[in-house]
Design a protein around this motif. Structure first.
Motif, short mmCIF file in Angstrom:
data_model
loop_
_atom_site.label_atom_id
_atom_site.label_comp_id
_atom_site.label_asym_id
_atom_site.label_seq_id
_atom_site.Cartn_x
_atom_site.Cartn_y
_atom_site.Cartn_z
N ARG A 407 25.36 128.13 79.18
CA ARG A 407 25.69 127.60 77.86
C ARG A 407 24.49 126.84 77.31
O ARG A 407 23.53 126.55 78.04
CB ARG A 407 26.90 126.68 77.92
N VAL A 408 24.56 126.55 76.02
CA VAL A 408 23.50 125.79 75.35
C VAL A 408 23.98 124.35 75.21
O VAL A 408 25.11 124.09 74.80
CB VAL A 408 23.18 126.39 73.97
N TYR A 409 23.10 123.41 75.53
CA TYR A 409 23.44 121.99 75.45
C TYR A 409 22.76 121.37 74.23
O TYR A 409 21.55 121.52 74.05
CB TYR A 409 22.99 121.25 76.71
N ASP A 410 23.55 120.70 73.42
CA ASP A 410 23.03 120.02 72.23
C ASP A 410 22.21 118.81 72.67
O ASP A 410 22.68 117.98 73.45
CB ASP A 410 24.19 119.59 71.34
N GLY A 411 21.00 118.70 72.16
CA GLY A 411 20.13 117.60 72.53
C GLY A 411 20.67 116.24 72.13
O GLY A 411 20.30 115.22 72.71
N GLN A 412 21.56 116.20 71.13
CA GLN A 412 22.11 114.93 70.67
C GLN A 412 23.27 114.45 71.53
O GLN A 412 23.70 113.31 71.43
CB GLN A 412 22.56 115.05 69.20
N TYR A 416 26.01 115.11 79.15
CA TYR A 416 25.57 115.85 80.33
C TYR A 416 24.16 115.48 80.77
O TYR A 416 23.55 116.20 81.56
CB TYR A 416 25.64 117.36 80.06
N SER A 417 23.60 114.40 80.24
CA SER A 417 22.19 114.09 80.47
C SER A 417 21.86 113.90 81.94
O SER A 417 20.83 114.39 82.43
CB SER A 417 21.78 112.86 79.67
#
Length: 479
Positions: A407-412, A416-417
């Motif tokens: 999946r793609v993780y939103d940087g904002q 999940y950091s």
């Protein structure tokens, strides 16, 4: 008190002058950064023949050029005049040149301005400059307005924006919506490196109808660009532009123009009548690594560390078949004490997971070689580690190439950091261990490359291949 009152009166007069005077016919701000009549006569001689490597973009623009040159046949079909074009992509790829060439093809007046020229602290000044620019363009139609760095004036509106910026953008939106008259042959071209920053109202059809991406040139395009920039330069017969194009992977048209110019300057400096391969190779190294430091003093211990560091990069790249080594050097250039010039085996538009991992191994090869030989590491791997971290992060957050999900993780989203950070460390550690293992199995090869490098200060790809071929050491290649 009298002096204070006088100063207040002067300030008030100046303010109202800026607010209202520039709406007049003879306003000094009619066209930002230009002088009225001089601007009207600006009809570029540049055409599409002067643009190389952008055939697909030129083909896309031919319809608009034909419309401006043959308006009646399009009106007969009920076709409407396109109002605007956005060129977006990395800097130096030819956006400004294309806009100028389009004006030259249509024999139109050309109004090049920068978005920052409309940004002022006084409310209303930017909007009045927009009005003045469009008025001039209509009077000299057919004309092309080119707004470079349009994101400076057209960025997305929000609650934090100031009223001056909003008014300027609103005026631009209004002016572009005003092109409904059939006798107006005015087109607006905007250029930006950040399309994502622009306001949605600016990008909608009816304002900027076409969005054209202009990216880095491929191998064939780079060869064509080099041919354009060397057509008036005397070259030695052995200069191969295709080979030069291969050596300049990832470079823009601006880089290639700089390389051709630097090579010509070097030839003059050396008293030559023609530009040879040596001058072009030197120019490429200047653009990539910086100016050679001829009088730089490097202590022997540091020189040895640099030699093993660069040899580690080159050996891993050769064994994993990531890139073809063009040159390895321990002669300081710019901020670097040494460098490796790589030639990609081919222009790839996609990279597999294995290719990305191998590229990370090459970047980690310098640090791994230092640890293997000296049982210690230096600060020389800073940029390598930065790039490795970015590759690993992109694999996880954008490509779904990790164990934490496809999946793609939103940087904002920081939810999940911590999990992403652990996965980044996991991937980097895996690549580093594999790189270290390859170098341990081929330590004698590493030593041979370093010994030759210390003797000559630089080695080309052929010399490195010969060292590796002459050795009977085992090779380890990742699956």
């Amino acid at each position: 008190m009298i002096w204070v009152l006088i100063l207040l009166v002067v300030f008030a007069i100046s303010f109202f002058y800026l607010m209202f005077y520039d709406d007049r016919e003879l306003s000094p701000v009619t066209v930002p950064g230009t002088k009225g009549k001089e601007k009207e006569q600006n009809r570029p001689s540049t055409t599409f023949k002067d643009v190389a490597g952008l055939d697909e973009v030129i083909e896309e623009l031919q319809d608009i050029v034909d419309y401006m040159n043959n308006t009646q046949k399009y009106r007969a079909m009920g076709a409407k005049f396109p109002k605007g074009i956005i060129f977006y992509g990395p800097p130096g790829t030819g956006k400004t040149l294309l806009a100028s060439a389009m004006a030259g093809e249509t024999r139109a007046a050309f109004y090049p301005v920068s978005g920052s020229e409309f940004v002022e602290k006084y409310v209303g000044v930017g909007a009045s400059r927009i009005r003045a620019l469009f008025q001039k363009a209509r009077k000299t139609a057919p004309s092309v307005i080119f707004i470079d760095e349009i994101d400076a004036v057209g960025s997305r509106r929000n609650v934090d924006n100031n009223s001056e910026k909003d008014q300027t953008l609103n005026q631009l939106l209004v002016e572009m919506d005003g092109f409904n008259s059939n006798d107006e042959a005015v087109i607006v071209i905007g250029a930006t490196n950040r399309l994502d920053l622009l306001d949605e109202a600016l990008l909608r059809p009816g304002r900027f109808d076409r969005h054209i991406f202009i990216g880095h040139p491929n191998l064939r395009a780079r060869e064509e660009i080099l041919r354009v920039h060397t057509k008036n330069k005397p070259l030695e017969p052995d200069v191969d532009l295709k080979e030069l194009a291969m050596k300049t992977f990832g470079m823009t048209g601006a880089h290639l123009a700089s390389i051709a110019n630097e090579a010509a300057i070097l030839a003059v400096r050396r008293g030559k009548k023609r530009i040879g391969c040596d001058e072009f190779n030197e120019a490429i190294e200047r653009v990539i690594a910086g100016i050679e430091k001829k009088n730089a003093y490097v202590i022997e211990k540091e020189k040895l560390i640099v030699a093993y560091h660069e040899a580690g990069h080159a050996l891993i790249s050769n064994l994993l078949k990531v890139n073809t080594i063009s040159k390895i050097s321990i002669v300081p250039r710019g901020h670097a004490l040494g460098y490796v010039l790589n030639l990609p085996n081919e222009d790839n538009f996609l990279e597999t997971k294995t290719q990305l991992l191998n590229r990370m191994c090459v970047l980690l090869g310098g640090r791994a070689a230092e640890e293997l030989i000296f049982k210690d590491v230096s600060s020389g791997a800073q940029n390598d580690l930065k790039e490795v971290t970015q590759i690993a992060l992109t694999m996880i957050t954008s490509y779904g190439m990790s164990d934490i999900g496809k999946r793609v993780y939103d940087g904002q989203n920081t939810r999940y950091s911590e999990e992403i950070d652990r996965e980044v460390n996991k991937i980097i550690d895996m690549c580093y261990k594999e790189t270290l293992a390859i170098l341990e199995k081929n330590k004698n090869l590493l030593d041979k490359i370093v010994n030759k490098l210390l003797e000559a200060n630089s080695l080309n790809g052929y010399e490195i291949d010969e060292i590796i071929k002459s050795s009977k050491s085992s090779r380890m290649v990742t699956a």
